[in-house]
Design an enzyme around this catalytic site. Structure first.
Site, PDB file in Angstrom:
ATOM      1  N   VAL A   1      37.026  59.314  50.330  1.00 64.90           N
ATOM      2  CA  VAL A   1      35.835  60.159  50.453  1.00 64.90           C
ATOM      3  C   VAL A   1      36.216  61.547  50.973  1.00 64.90           C
ATOM      4  O   VAL A   1      35.695  62.553  50.508  1.00 64.90           O
ATOM      5  CB  VAL A   1      34.744  59.498  51.329  1.00 64.90           C
ATOM      6  CG1 VAL A   1      33.524  60.385  51.442  1.00 64.90           C
ATOM      7  CG2 VAL A   1      34.348  58.136  50.750  1.00 64.90           C
ATOM      8  N   CYS A   2      37.162  61.596  51.903  1.00 66.24           N
ATOM      9  CA  CYS A   2      37.620  62.899  52.423  1.00 66.24           C
ATOM     10  C   CYS A   2      38.255  63.718  51.309  1.00 66.24           C
ATOM     11  O   CYS A   2      38.038  64.930  51.218  1.00 66.24           O
ATOM     12  CB  CYS A   2      38.587  62.699  53.578  1.00 66.24           C
ATOM     13  SG  CYS A   2      37.828  61.906  55.010  1.00 66.24           S
ATOM     14  N   ALA A   3      39.023  63.062  50.445  1.00 66.53           N
ATOM     15  CA  ALA A   3      39.646  63.758  49.313  1.00 66.53           C
ATOM     16  C   ALA A   3      38.565  64.321  48.392  1.00 66.53           C
ATOM     17  O   ALA A   3      38.639  65.482  47.969  1.00 66.53           O
ATOM     18  CB  ALA A   3      40.572  62.809  48.547  1.00 66.53           C
TER      19      ALA A   3
END
Length: 153
Positions: A46-48
């Site tokens: 999700v951070c990516a």
């Protein structure tokens, strides 16, 4: 020190290093809107996606007189490798590594137990006043359209 930030207040200044080890001084961006996009950890799905959405909208941010930063507690070398892996060419990924999570802590979004920041977006206006602040569940990708709408106002 760890009070959550409020709409309308002036954001606290900070200096952090980006993935190229260049120092970023927040108050150098007076006269521009700034998006501080906090994410818990590099190298996670999700951070990516969150950082790639910033990169994909880089030109639009520029048109909207906005500078976007991705911020997490990861070290500068980790940020550099991750930016390369994701193809991040324009967005600066800031390392809130040491003192560990200090900027996240200052804004009341540091999770002590996990040692990471919450997923959150903070937008400041040209005078460094907070105009938007939202936290998201860790598994939820922030809606970039919502951010863009705020920036267009």
């Amino acid at each position: 020190m760890t009070n959550e930030i409020k709409i309308g207040e002036t954001i606290q200044d900070f200096r952090l290093r980006d993935q190229k080890r260049d120092e970023v001084h927040l108050y150098d961006f007076k006269g521009k809107k700034v998006l501080l996009s906090f994410h818990p950890l590099a190298w996670t799905k999700v951070c990516a996606e969150q950082m790639k959405s910033l990169e994909e909208n880089h030109e639009l941010f520029t048109e909207l007189n906005t500078v976007a930063f991705g911020i997490s507690v990861d070290s500068t070398p980790s940020k550099k490798a991750w930016a390369k892996e994701l193809g991040i060419m324009h967005i600066r990924l800031l390392s809130d590594f040491w003192p560990h999570g200090e900027v996240a802590r200052t804004h009341g979004i540091f999770k002590e137990k996990e040692g990471v920041s919450e997923r959150a977006n903070i937008i400041i206006d040209e005078d460094q006043k907070v105009i938007f602040f939202k936290k998201y569940p860790g598994h939820e990708l922030p809606d970039i359209k919502e951010i863009i709408e705020v920036l267009k106002k």
